[in-house]
Write a protein that holds these residues in place. Structure first.
Motif, PDB file in Angstrom:
ATOM      1  N   ARG A 121       0.724  -1.341  -0.080  1.00 28.17           N
ATOM      2  CA  ARG A 121       0.018   0.088  -0.082  1.00 28.17           C
ATOM      3  C   ARG A 121       0.849   1.205  -0.029  1.00 28.17           C
ATOM      4  O   ARG A 121       0.581   2.342  -0.398  1.00 28.17           O
ATOM      5  CB  ARG A 121      -1.007   0.160   1.172  1.00 28.17           C
ATOM      6  N   HIS A 136      -0.661  -5.745  -4.145  1.00 24.19           N
ATOM      7  CA  HIS A 136      -1.561  -4.842  -4.121  1.00 24.19           C
ATOM      8  C   HIS A 136      -1.775  -4.007  -5.161  1.00 24.19           C
ATOM      9  O   HIS A 136      -2.997  -3.662  -5.623  1.00 24.19           O
ATOM     10  CB  HIS A 136      -1.245  -3.744  -2.812  1.00 24.19           C
ATOM     11  N   ASP A 185     -13.593  -0.977  -3.374  1.00 28.69           N
ATOM     12  CA  ASP A 185     -12.900   0.112  -3.827  1.00 28.69           C
ATOM     13  C   ASP A 185     -12.768   0.146  -5.359  1.00 28.69           C
ATOM     14  O   ASP A 185     -12.672  -0.620  -5.872  1.00 28.69           O
ATOM     15  CB  ASP A 185     -11.809   0.397  -2.969  1.00 28.69           C
ATOM     16  N   LYS A 189     -14.883   3.758  -1.770  1.00 26.77           N
ATOM     17  CA  LYS A 189     -14.384   3.873  -0.292  1.00 26.77           C
ATOM     18  C   LYS A 189     -13.469   5.094  -0.245  1.00 26.77           C
ATOM     19  O   LYS A 189     -12.965   5.587  -1.233  1.00 26.77           O
ATOM     20  CB  LYS A 189     -13.354   2.622  -0.322  1.00 26.77           C
ATOM     21  N   ARG A 247     -10.610   6.885   2.365  1.00 25.22           N
ATOM     22  CA  ARG A 247      -9.668   6.743   3.558  1.00 25.22           C
ATOM     23  C   ARG A 247      -9.469   8.369   3.760  1.00 25.22           C
ATOM     24  O   ARG A 247      -8.672   9.095   2.838  1.00 25.22           O
ATOM     25  CB  ARG A 247      -8.521   6.125   3.431  1.00 25.22           C
ATOM     26  N   ASP A 293     -11.548  -8.756  -2.178  1.00 27.89           N
ATOM     27  CA  ASP A 293     -10.330  -8.071  -2.270  1.00 27.89           C
ATOM     28  C   ASP A 293      -9.050  -8.528  -2.175  1.00 27.89           C
ATOM     29  O   ASP A 293      -9.062  -9.751  -2.083  1.00 27.89           O
ATOM     30  CB  ASP A 293     -10.677  -7.396  -0.649  1.00 27.89           C
ATOM     31  N   ASP A 294      -7.990  -7.797  -2.259  1.00 28.76           N
ATOM     32  CA  ASP A 294      -6.715  -8.421  -2.104  1.00 28.76           C
ATOM     33  C   ASP A 294      -6.248  -8.714  -0.797  1.00 28.76           C
ATOM     34  O   ASP A 294      -5.551  -9.804  -0.644  1.00 28.76           O
ATOM     35  CB  ASP A 294      -5.797  -7.642  -2.857  1.00 28.76           C
ATOM     36  N   GLU A 295      -6.671  -7.988   0.084  1.00 29.84           N
ATOM     37  CA  GLU A 295      -6.019  -8.416   1.516  1.00 29.84           C
ATOM     38  C   GLU A 295      -7.068  -7.844   2.527  1.00 29.84           C
ATOM     39  O   GLU A 295      -7.976  -6.945   2.363  1.00 29.84           O
ATOM     40  CB  GLU A 295      -4.673  -7.718   1.815  1.00 29.84           C
ATOM     41  N   ILE A 296      -7.098  -8.679   3.746  1.00 28.39           N
ATOM     42  CA  ILE A 296      -7.856  -7.869   4.851  1.00 28.39           C
ATOM     43  C   ILE A 296      -6.949  -7.606   5.951  1.00 28.39           C
ATOM     44  O   ILE A 296      -6.135  -8.696   6.285  1.00 28.39           O
ATOM     45  CB  ILE A 296      -8.730  -9.085   5.338  1.00 28.39           C
ATOM     46  N   VAL A 297      -6.956  -6.370   6.553  1.00 32.40           N
ATOM     47  CA  VAL A 297      -6.035  -6.009   7.542  1.00 32.40           C
ATOM     48  C   VAL A 297      -6.928  -5.978   8.647  1.00 32.40           C
ATOM     49  O   VAL A 297      -7.352  -6.937   9.392  1.00 32.40           O
ATOM     50  CB  VAL A 297      -5.251  -4.770   7.226  1.00 32.40           C
ATOM     51  N   THR A 298      -7.583  -4.898   8.918  1.00 32.78           N
ATOM     52  CA  THR A 298      -8.305  -4.552  10.237  1.00 32.78           C
ATOM     53  C   THR A 298      -9.677  -4.991   9.964  1.00 32.78           C
ATOM     54  O   THR A 298     -10.623  -5.248  10.916  1.00 32.78           O
ATOM     55  CB  THR A 298      -8.396  -3.058  10.386  1.00 32.78           C
ATOM     56  N   ALA A 299     -10.259  -5.413   8.822  1.00 34.10           N
ATOM     57  CA  ALA A 299     -11.438  -6.104   8.269  1.00 34.10           C
ATOM     58  C   ALA A 299     -12.462  -4.752   8.283  1.00 34.10           C
ATOM     59  O   ALA A 299     -13.647  -4.728   7.982  1.00 34.10           O
ATOM     60  CB  ALA A 299     -11.806  -6.804   9.183  1.00 34.10           C
ATOM     61  N   GLY A 300     -11.707  -3.467   8.494  1.00 37.60           N
ATOM     62  CA  GLY A 300     -12.719  -2.248   8.377  1.00 37.60           C
ATOM     63  C   GLY A 300     -13.375  -2.303   6.998  1.00 37.60           C
ATOM     64  O   GLY A 300     -14.627  -1.871   6.944  1.00 37.60           O
ATOM     65  N   THR A 301     -12.805  -2.458   5.959  1.00 39.92           N
ATOM     66  CA  THR A 301     -13.160  -2.247   4.757  1.00 39.92           C
ATOM     67  C   THR A 301     -14.408  -3.109   4.357  1.00 39.92           C
ATOM     68  O   THR A 301     -15.530  -2.944   3.775  1.00 39.92           O
ATOM     69  CB  THR A 301     -11.996  -2.572   3.580  1.00 39.92           C
TER      70      THR A 301
HETATM   71  C1  R5P Z   1      -6.875  -1.232  -0.167  1.00 39.67           C
HETATM   72  O1  R5P Z   1      -6.931  -0.624  -0.948  1.00 39.67           O
HETATM   73  C2  R5P Z   1      -6.865  -2.880  -0.033  1.00 39.67           C
HETATM   74  O2  R5P Z   1      -7.104  -3.348  -1.243  1.00 39.67           O
HETATM   75  C3  R5P Z   1      -7.743  -3.432   0.919  1.00 39.67           C
HETATM   76  O3  R5P Z   1      -9.017  -3.219   0.867  1.00 39.67           O
HETATM   77  C4  R5P Z   1      -7.346  -2.885   2.469  1.00 39.67           C
HETATM   78  O4  R5P Z   1      -6.117  -2.994   2.586  1.00 39.67           O
HETATM   79  C5  R5P Z   1      -8.097  -3.647   3.442  1.00 39.67           C
HETATM   80  O5  R5P Z   1      -7.670  -2.947   4.920  1.00 39.67           O
HETATM   81  P1  R5P Z   1      -8.649  -3.198   5.977  1.00 39.67           P
HETATM   82  O6  R5P Z   1      -9.044  -4.800   6.442  1.00 39.67           O
HETATM   83  O7  R5P Z   1      -7.928  -2.520   7.067  1.00 39.67           O
HETATM   84  O8  R5P Z   1      -9.806  -2.028   5.802  1.00 39.67           O
END
Ligand code: R5P
Length: 315
Positions: free
Chosen positions: A100, A134, A172, A195, A197, A222-230
């Motif tokens: 990112r 990403h 997004d 989306k 930020r 999505d490509d990744e889940i971090v906090t799952a907020g998205t």
């Molecule tokens: C953002 O551009 C990525 O594609 C993911 O949506 C993002 O990294 C997910 O992060 P989080 O789970 O913290 O919302």
């Protein structure tokens, strides 16, 4: 026929040894023996415990937490392999952390993805093997040959086996192409959420949905889940817009606490992830399913070793 001595030889750092074991099982080779540990002073020690002269060496180390530590461990492994006269060294980084941070989108910020690409090359890697970056442009941060695999097809097959029929949603605009590709493979329509930020605190705000999900089953990709907020925000929006059921899939699961609790409290029925990153046992609640990338990674390593096409895997 490879120009290197013997079979490909695979080693792992401490980021995700289980993945390395699974890749070796897929390749039908033994995992290479190495010591990779920290001294009491925090300095990392690496020693390969077998001869790797002129061997085709693959070092498996995704950017799992603690990210910076595992990246440095990888750099030290590359250096050790170089000094041990390895024939060729491939850094196998199924999750490239800092993806990112791939552009200067605020004043006085770094481009950390580029910095780590430079470090991997400076340490002595000859090739890079990664998965679902990403942003695809990150490939251009490397001047060594870089193969970017995708687990998208594996995800699609998973949902085809389940007979999923609905709408694919990108959370997004950045992921719209990825969601469109998955929707095309599944033969389904796509919807895109907008989306925003507004700060660096990981919080995501959903502005609008382009597409129709009323009374439809939806699959957020999505490509990744971090906090799952998205995911949680978009799931709430989809529920508000009349979606019948909500499913989610992502390639990389980082999931720091309390991401899982958040997902469990969301309207999402189930989340499918790959094993590019370790998912400790306690995190595999009923709502988390895993699709393994080990056979795909193993096949890519075999092809790189034998000089076969890697791209042909995705045609
Ligand atoms: C953002 O551009 C990525 O594609 C993911 O949506 C993002 O990294 C997910 O992060 P989080 O789970 O913290 O919302």
């Amino acid at each position: 026929m490879s120009r290197y001595v013997g079979d490909p030889i695979v080693f792992t750092g401490n980021a995700h040894p289980q993945l390395a074991r699974d890749v070796c099982a897929a390749l039908d080779v033994e995992l290479g023996c190495a010591n990779v540990f920290d001294f009491a002073n925090g300095n990392t020690f690496v020693q390969f415990l077998e001869n790797i002269r002129e061997r085709d060496v693959f070092l498996i180390q995704p950017g799992a937490k603690p990210v910076n530590h595992h990246l440095v461990e990888l750099l030290i492994m590359i250096d050790a392999a170089r000094r041990a006269s390895a024939g060729r060294i491939t850094a196998v980084v199924p999750y490239f952390a800092y993806g990112r941070s791939d552009k200067k989108d605020q004043p006085r910020v770094p481009i950390t993805a580029r910095l780590f690409a430079d470090l991997i090359q400076t340490a002595g890697a000859d090739r890079m093997l990664t998965m679902d970056l990403h942003a695809g442009q990150i490939q251009g941060f490397f001047h060594i040959p870089t193969d970017e695999l995708t687990a998208q097809q594996l995800m699609v097959e998973h949902f085809q086996r389940r007979g999923f029929d609905g709408v694919v949603v990108s959370p997004d605009f950045g992921g719209a192409k990825r969601a469109r590709a998955a929707a095309d493979l599944l033969g389904m329509p796509v919807a895109i959420a907008e989306k925003r930020r507004t700060s660096n605190d990981d919080r995501a705000e959903m502005l609008q949905l382009i597409g129709d999900v009323v009374d439809r089953d939806v699959l957020i990709i999505d490509d990744e889940i971090v906090t799952a907020g998205t995911l949680c925000e978009v799931a709430e929006m989809l529920r508000g817009q009349g979606a019948r059921s909500i499913w989610a899939a992502a390639i990389h699961g980082i999931l720091p606490h309390p991401a899982l609790e958040r997902l469990a409290a969301s309207p999402i029925a189930s989340v499918v992830l790959t094993d590019t990153l370790p998912l400790p046992q306690e995190r595999r609640g009923a709502m988390l399913e895993t699709v393994s990338i080990a056979p795909l990674l193993g096949e890519a390593i075999r092809r790189i070793h034998e000089g076969d096409s890697v791209g042909a895997l995705f045609r």
